[in-house]
Design an enzyme around this catalytic site. Structure first.
Site, mmCIF file in Angstrom:
data_model
loop_
_atom_site.group_PDB
_atom_site.id
_atom_site.type_symbol
_atom_site.label_atom_id
_atom_site.label_comp_id
_atom_site.label_asym_id
_atom_site.label_seq_id
_atom_site.Cartn_x
_atom_site.Cartn_y
_atom_site.Cartn_z
ATOM 1 N N GLU A 100 5.536 -3.539 0.643
ATOM 2 C CA GLU A 100 5.740 -3.064 -0.719
ATOM 3 C C GLU A 100 4.985 -1.762 -0.848
ATOM 4 O O GLU A 100 3.761 -1.729 -0.718
ATOM 5 C CB GLU A 100 5.213 -4.070 -1.740
ATOM 6 C CG GLU A 100 5.521 -3.615 -3.160
ATOM 7 C CD GLU A 100 4.697 -4.331 -4.212
ATOM 8 O OE1 GLU A 100 4.468 -5.532 -4.088
ATOM 9 O OE2 GLU A 100 4.274 -3.644 -5.160
ATOM 10 N N GLY B 42 0.809 -1.212 0.000
ATOM 11 C CA GLY B 42 0.000 0.000 0.000
ATOM 12 C C GLY B 42 0.838 1.256 0.000
ATOM 13 O O GLY B 42 1.952 1.273 -0.525
ATOM 14 N N SER B 43 0.301 2.290 0.626
ATOM 15 C CA SER B 43 0.932 3.602 0.557
ATOM 16 C C SER B 43 2.158 3.673 1.447
ATOM 17 O O SER B 43 2.290 2.941 2.429
ATOM 18 C CB SER B 43 -0.060 4.676 0.997
ATOM 19 O OG SER B 43 -0.256 4.609 2.396
ATOM 20 N N CYS C 84 1.738 -1.248 -9.771
ATOM 21 C CA CYS C 84 2.891 -0.892 -8.934
ATOM 22 C C CYS C 84 4.137 -0.680 -9.779
ATOM 23 O O CYS C 84 5.113 -0.111 -9.313
ATOM 24 C CB CYS C 84 3.133 -1.973 -7.889
ATOM 25 S SG CYS C 84 3.200 -3.638 -8.573
#
Lengths: 418, 418
Positions: A251, A227-228, A288
């Site tokens: 990640e 995520g962020s 991503c």
């Protein structure tokens, strides 16, 4: 079904709330899930490899057996198209089956036996044995951009199960219906495989309270997060401050630099420009691996690349982003770049025609400006990219050395670039 | 030779300062060492495996070539006996040669090539390649209790060199002369193997400034640490707060639980008691595997174990600890345990006959008291141990679950304990 308020999913393509209402979890639900996971750990870690592999395969089959309800719910909650979600379901099931194969094969345990050497001098050697063991219950935080493959029964969950670790998933608030369907599929597999119920729990919650409580719980021994950067760093901070710190496998935030080398630009600038725009706008720029930064030496060939990219981007339709929050962050990141005195806007995509749509954006700045302003490498999640014009290859190297760690890097180079 | 003050080593057995004076490093020395290491990284990582293996073997040979000067200096600085240090030198050289073998053999790179499958459906697969790569310059913090094997050219340094990472060592202030002798041996190997000088640097410094600056430097990409929990946690905090966090591989603070199971106690309580005291007092209790806590079910057999241990400990000579600081911390930790209302002193070793000597100590407390007071599991570095008397095996399990992660655990059990 929760102790902390209620929430609904929203259809990002219409902006409308979806039925049903979900109950948000809080400290009580975290406590219960962790107690169950801890109680299940000893039994689950002692399962045989065949039983664990069969469990993973049952999860995969149960997900397929949900049928089209899973796809239509995920479409409504994410705005992602059918083909993309059907492909992602295939990937999710494939991951689970791959881990089942790996578990069954067994060499991942890296069992090693160094037999005793009672006659060794100066001291005898004892029988030495080494193997990998499961860490304990794992907390998994699902991603918004892969509601199946990086969510409730995604790769983090599959690998934890494979290792013999119970899993507590914090479901992403953007796709609770999808999460619940998959969660029930996992729950059914736990039951039909005769495993203790604490092997798997799924929690929902609004705000950060539930995630923080989960990572702080002493029975949780590792964290998987996609995520962020803000969310991931916050959880890493919680994990590092525990009396017993635990690893957080996160990640988050990659701008995936693309290096356009001179010979490659000379031989195929137009094709590279068109290919770049296709990559930039794929999935509304929410992969991503999205190319958020390009590095190249200033030249007429680079101008040809830019012209081709600008033309392609100008005809590129706006597309719906995953959530209104992600869309707002995209608009704000693009506005910040566009408003920077060091950044020039090269092109925008076609205007938006519905709620939560992102209009793609292509910017440029000099290497000098980039090196002077670290904020220019902050990820803008979505179809936005920044071309760094460098005076020479040495400046490209200087910019590359300033970049943070990245998920991917791409070198567009021909034989003469070697 | 430093920008931040001067210091000397002390002989812990006499309390006297040793010649010569060493210069303490500061921010300027950290900057220079990191700049050199970063400049050396690209060249060093590109060395062939044979060249890197030869470098490690040259370091090993150069250490041996120092001859007895290394042993006598280490004896003076640490109070450790000759045989122990000669053994440690053998281990150090063995580690370097082992890593040379591993480097030469090459499979540690885990190179993997998945060839292209242009005909794969639905999408072709590109040629995929994967291998381990060196992280970058590594900071190594030497330990006081292994002035050779866990210090300047110890295992952390050997493994970093093997991987292709330059090393900046922060030498332990307790054995600067030993560190300098080994550091010069490494430096000579760097030169004779034709490597850039930045492959290795050795820094000294009083206080925490130099270590903090080293771990915070953006050119340092990983940290190896062996030492106290306070020092290790402080460096982990620095590493986690960097804009780019880096891994800290820290070995610190282990109380190495020993589980004395009922059948083993029944059959060999006296032998276990004597063996425990030998293990407790070996090397003044300064081995990282020192048995700091024992767990057993209360029984007449346990009383026999205690009686044998008390008798053996009563005849056990006090021995010199590594530094006056470590000795003071030992005395203070022992006094804290002895003063606790929940702890009973079972025995002390023979009284001290010189400076910085430690009088061994054996304590006991109930499982109930241990579970109520987390401070009872704090390591007292040195020959001090705490026996936890448990009402039953379930209480032993409860105590075990409360223990932090440990370097070692020992189960003394016979067939009937299974």
């Amino acid at each position: 079904r929760g102790s902390q308020g209620e929430f609904r999913a929203f259809d990002p393509a219409t902006g409308e709330a979806l039925e049903p209402v979900f109950g948000g979890g809080g400290a009580a639900e975290v406590e219960r899930a962790c107690a169950l996971a801890w109680a299940a750990f000893d039994a689950f870690r002692e399962t045989g490899l065949e039983q664990r592999a069969a469990f993973l395969e049952t999860v995969a089959q149960n997900i397929l057996d949900i049928g089209d309800d899973l796809i239509t719910r995920a479409m409504a909650e994410t705005g992602l198209p059918r083909a993309r979600l059907e492909g992602e379901r295939g990937r999710t099931v494939g991951q689970l089956r791959l881990f089942a194969q790996v578990v069954r094969e067994g060499s991942w345990i890296e069992a090693r036996i160094d037999p005793a050497m009672p006659a060794r001098t100066p001291l005898p050697r004892a029988d030495l044995r080494q193997r990998h063991i499961p860490l304990g219950p794992v907390a998994v935080f699902g991603a918004s951009n892969f509601p199946l493959a990086f969510s409730v029964a995604g790769g983090d969950t599959a690998s934890a199960f494979a290792a013999g670790c119970p899993v507590v998933v914090k479901g992403h608030g953007a796709h609770p219906g999808t999460s619940e369907l998959v969660g029930r599929a996992v729950q059914a597999a736990v039951a039909s495989c005769g495993l203790p119920e604490g092997v798997f729990s799924l929690l929902f919650g609004t705000g950060n309270e539930i995630g923080t409580a989960l990572v702080a719980d002493p029975r949780i021994k590792a964290v998987g997060f996609t995520g962020s950067r803000g969310g991931g760093l916050a959880l890493m901070g919680v994990a590092a401050k525990r009396p017993e710190p635990i690893p957080v496998y996160a990640e988050m935030s990659s701008i995936n630099p693309v290096f356009l080398m001179p010979a490659a630009l000379a031989s195929r600038a137009e094709a590279l420009g068109k290919g770049f725009v296709a990559s930039l706008t794929m999935g509304a720029g929410q992969f991503c691996t999205n190319p958020g930064i390009l590095l190249a030496v200033d030249s007429p060939d680079l101008d040809r690349f830019v012209a081709a990219a600008v033309e392609a981007l100008g005809g590129s339709a706006a597309s719906t982003m995953l959530t209104s929050g992600i869309h707002a962050a995209y608009d704000s990141g693009v506005a910040k770049l566009a408003g920077s005195g060091e950044v020039t806007t090269l092109a925008r995509g076609l205007a938006c025609s519905g709620p939560n749509q992102a209009q793609a954006a292509f910017f440029t700045a000099t290497a000098e400006a980039f090196l002077a302003d670290t904020e220019l490498q902050e990820e803008v999640f979505g179809a936005a990219s920044l071309l760094i014009r460098c005076p020479d290859v040495a400046a490209m190297v200087a910019v590359a050395e300033r970049l943070e760690g990245q998920l991917t890097a791409t070198l567009q180079m021909d034989a003469a670039d070697k």
